[in-house]
Design an enzyme around this catalytic site. Sequence first.
Site, PDB file in Angstrom:
ATOM      1  N   GLU A 250       3.348   4.809   1.745  1.00 48.25           N
ATOM      2  CA  GLU A 250       1.505   4.478   1.917  1.00 48.25           C
ATOM      3  C   GLU A 250       1.663   3.046   1.834  1.00 48.25           C
ATOM      4  O   GLU A 250       2.523   2.385   1.383  1.00 48.25           O
ATOM      5  CB  GLU A 250       1.076   4.837   0.633  1.00 48.25           C
ATOM      6  N   LYS A 252       0.800  -0.582   0.623  1.00 47.02           N
ATOM      7  CA  LYS A 252       0.460  -1.112  -0.581  1.00 47.02           C
ATOM      8  C   LYS A 252      -0.538  -2.202  -0.591  1.00 47.02           C
ATOM      9  O   LYS A 252      -0.269  -3.214  -0.019  1.00 47.02           O
ATOM     10  CB  LYS A 252       1.950  -1.817  -1.050  1.00 47.02           C
ATOM     11  N   ARG A 257      -6.197  -2.254  -9.551  1.00 50.16           N
ATOM     12  CA  ARG A 257      -6.126  -0.855  -9.507  1.00 50.16           C
ATOM     13  C   ARG A 257      -7.391  -0.319 -10.377  1.00 50.16           C
ATOM     14  O   ARG A 257      -7.666  -1.186 -11.163  1.00 50.16           O
ATOM     15  CB  ARG A 257      -4.973  -0.233 -10.320  1.00 50.16           C
ATOM     16  N   ARG A 272      -6.373  -1.019 -14.760  1.00 51.60           N
ATOM     17  CA  ARG A 272      -5.287  -0.313 -15.435  1.00 51.60           C
ATOM     18  C   ARG A 272      -5.001  -0.766 -16.692  1.00 51.60           C
ATOM     19  O   ARG A 272      -4.039  -0.421 -17.365  1.00 51.60           O
ATOM     20  CB  ARG A 272      -3.948  -0.291 -14.332  1.00 51.60           C
ATOM     21  N   GLU A 302      -6.684   1.701  -5.277  1.00 52.38           N
ATOM     22  CA  GLU A 302      -6.639   0.307  -5.018  1.00 52.38           C
ATOM     23  C   GLU A 302      -7.856  -0.139  -4.476  1.00 52.38           C
ATOM     24  O   GLU A 302      -8.165   0.225  -3.366  1.00 52.38           O
ATOM     25  CB  GLU A 302      -5.260  -0.036  -4.422  1.00 52.38           C
ATOM     26  N   PHE A 343      -5.344   6.847  -3.771  1.00 50.55           N
ATOM     27  CA  PHE A 343      -4.168   7.470  -3.395  1.00 50.55           C
ATOM     28  C   PHE A 343      -3.725   8.394  -4.348  1.00 50.55           C
ATOM     29  O   PHE A 343      -2.522   8.816  -4.355  1.00 50.55           O
ATOM     30  CB  PHE A 343      -2.928   6.108  -3.303  1.00 50.55           C
ATOM     31  N   LYS A 425       8.107   0.630  -5.042  1.00 52.86           N
ATOM     32  CA  LYS A 425       7.411  -0.391  -4.258  1.00 52.86           C
ATOM     33  C   LYS A 425       8.266  -1.313  -3.357  1.00 52.86           C
ATOM     34  O   LYS A 425       9.273  -1.544  -3.967  1.00 52.86           O
ATOM     35  CB  LYS A 425       6.306  -1.303  -5.164  1.00 52.86           C
TER      36      LYS A 425
HETATM   37  P1  AMP Z   1       3.008  -4.112  -8.653  1.00 51.77           P
HETATM   38  O1  AMP Z   1       1.693  -4.596  -8.905  1.00 51.77           O
HETATM   39  O2  AMP Z   1       3.684  -5.185  -7.847  1.00 51.77           O
HETATM   40  O3  AMP Z   1       4.130  -3.643  -9.588  1.00 51.77           O
HETATM   41  O4  AMP Z   1       2.735  -2.974  -7.612  1.00 51.77           O
HETATM   42  C1  AMP Z   1       2.370  -1.852  -8.193  1.00 51.77           C
HETATM   43  C2  AMP Z   1       0.522  -1.587  -7.830  1.00 51.77           C
HETATM   44  O5  AMP Z   1       0.462  -1.639  -6.458  1.00 51.77           O
HETATM   45  C3  AMP Z   1       0.161  -0.379  -8.380  1.00 51.77           C
HETATM   46  O6  AMP Z   1      -0.078  -0.399  -9.702  1.00 51.77           O
HETATM   47  C4  AMP Z   1      -1.134  -0.393  -7.707  1.00 51.77           C
HETATM   48  O7  AMP Z   1      -2.054  -1.233  -8.231  1.00 51.77           O
HETATM   49  C5  AMP Z   1      -0.954  -1.098  -6.324  1.00 51.77           C
HETATM   50  N1  AMP Z   1      -0.931  -0.324  -5.262  1.00 51.77           N
HETATM   51  C6  AMP Z   1      -1.445  -0.552  -3.983  1.00 51.77           C
HETATM   52  N2  AMP Z   1      -1.353   0.460  -3.273  1.00 51.77           N
HETATM   53  C7  AMP Z   1      -1.023   1.503  -3.934  1.00 51.77           C
HETATM   54  C8  AMP Z   1      -0.623   2.771  -3.461  1.00 51.77           C
HETATM   55  N3  AMP Z   1      -0.826   3.361  -2.135  1.00 51.77           N
HETATM   56  N4  AMP Z   1       0.038   3.493  -4.131  1.00 51.77           N
HETATM   57  C9  AMP Z   1       0.289   3.319  -5.536  1.00 51.77           C
HETATM   58  N5  AMP Z   1      -0.232   1.841  -6.014  1.00 51.77           N
HETATM   59  C10 AMP Z   1      -0.559   0.954  -5.110  1.00 51.77           C
END
Ligand code: AMP
Length: 564
Positions: A250, A252, A257, A272, A302, A343, A425
């Site tokens: 998917e 990102k 969030r 979150r 998101e 998502f 991720k």
């Molecule tokens: P990080 O903030 O770098 O730890 O990455 C995880 C975060 O990416 C999640 O907590 C979401 O807020 C965001 N995110 C963006 N797109 C998605 C997606 N398609 N699925 C899940 N999380 C996503």
Amino acid sequence: MDYATFVEVYDRLSSTSKKIEKIGILAEFLKRLQKEESSEWIYLLRGKVTPDYDSRELGISTQLTLKAMSASFGVSQEKIIADFNEAGDIGEIAERYSQKRRQRALFMKKLDVKKVFDNLKMIISIEGKGAVDRKISLISELLTSAAPKEAKYIVRTLLSDLRVGVADALLIDAIAEAFFVNEDDAKQVLEEKYHLANDFSLLFDAARKGMLALGEIDLVPGRPVSVMLAVKADTLEEAFRICGTPAAAEYKYDGFRMLINKRGEDITLFTRRLENVTSQFPDVVSAARKYISAKEYVLDAEVVGYDLKTKKYLPFEAISQRIKRKYDIDKLAKTLPVEINIFDVLYHDGKNTLDTPYLERRKIVEKIVKTQALVIRPAVQKIVEDEEEAEVFYQSALDEGEEGIMMKKLDAPYRQGRKVGYMVKIKPTIADLDLVIVGAEYGTGKRGGWLTSYIVACKDGEEFLEIGKVSSGLKEKKENDGQETTYEEMTKLLRPLIISEKDNQIRVRPEIVIAVTYQNIQESPSYSSEYALRFPRITRYRPDKKPDEIATLSEIKKEVKKQR
Ligand code: AMP
């Protein structure tokens, strides 16, 4: 129950750093506490008076605490500040002053837990005109009738700096030991239920009644719930290894969030960090009403900002100002519009879908969310069979201006927290780490008066370990679009969190998370993590992240290994 009983437990807890001993002390105490008037008093063990989902924190400012101490102990604020600078812990000082005063007034009524709890709870609820004076009088009421040790812990609780080392995981272990001695899987059940409720009083209350009551704790639309977190994968190959083949890829999105809840006719939005942001996003509420067709739900999304003119996505900072905004909300919703990318689904029409496999949950999302360009849509997703296919998808995400991609295991359930194996991720590495600020230093010259150098820490279990000092990356004044964070703004964020101050250095409660990039990581005896970031620079302030989501020591070690 006397507050002194709590104080005795605090003292015992701080006298040991052994997890097992702490659990034992807590378990024994919980068995006693269950017979008391309110199960909410359990919050006090972690220095709180509200459930974790309640974003009102005690953490009242040091300034206000000093004022209240001055009023209660008849000591000038200057003297308190001088003593504080020397000792570094306001709690100790409160104890000292209280001791002196005690010798004068021996026959005091004992302070009970109810009084302490109720006053503290009132303190966080008071707002508006005259709030400061009323808060001071509520604190003074406690401090003047407290025994010295009690004064110490009351002050520490006020500052959200209890220092007895009771993290949520430890309290969960203690509840398991108190009420489910021989039930091996109780701990896991408690953990899962805790993540659904985010409320220790509820958990404690159910646990003391038994497994059946515990089983009844469920997800309720409208009550904030913790989200599933992702682990990082360095390569697509690693991502497939973790999520299996095929996997779902998917986009990102680089926004923030949001959990969109609907119960009856009510729609509520949470970040979150479990903050309620419903009133800040009327545009999201109305889009949800119009384009999501289900009676009740909890959806994971998101929310990304985009430029009105170019329709291009904006980085997270652009919309972060909408999160805390209290005025001109409708105007801001028009000038800083957002797109909602849904998502996942956690609850759908009367049923929690946490155990439903990802692919089926995705189908529900596709069924109930009607795509409306630049307003709302299911996140862009593709099932990928091999690295080549994933690579093409990854590139298209980057071309669209996304941050990277997420990969998800097709049959995985939705689980709160950072569960390995369900969701990863992948983003291009500008090596950067999310770290929490634990201390800071005032600048000099034209940066005088601002906190401009920050001591940052990573996490190891429940502990924060320092890993360097960073002073570049923020701005001296607003430029261009006004979206960057300035030293002045960071100073304003940190000041209320001060827990001790010496010369031009302060220590703060670990709350502010920043992303820090660096050239490399070296071993170093100067910091408690035994590592140091070389040439660190702040890339951005991350108000959307909680301190327990920052980089861990094992992630740092992994980076070090990669360097070699
Ligand atoms: P990080 O903030 O770098 O730890 O990455 C995880 C975060 O990416 C999640 O907590 C979401 O807020 C965001 N995110 C963006 N797109 C998605 C997606 N398609 N699925 C899940 N999380 C996503």
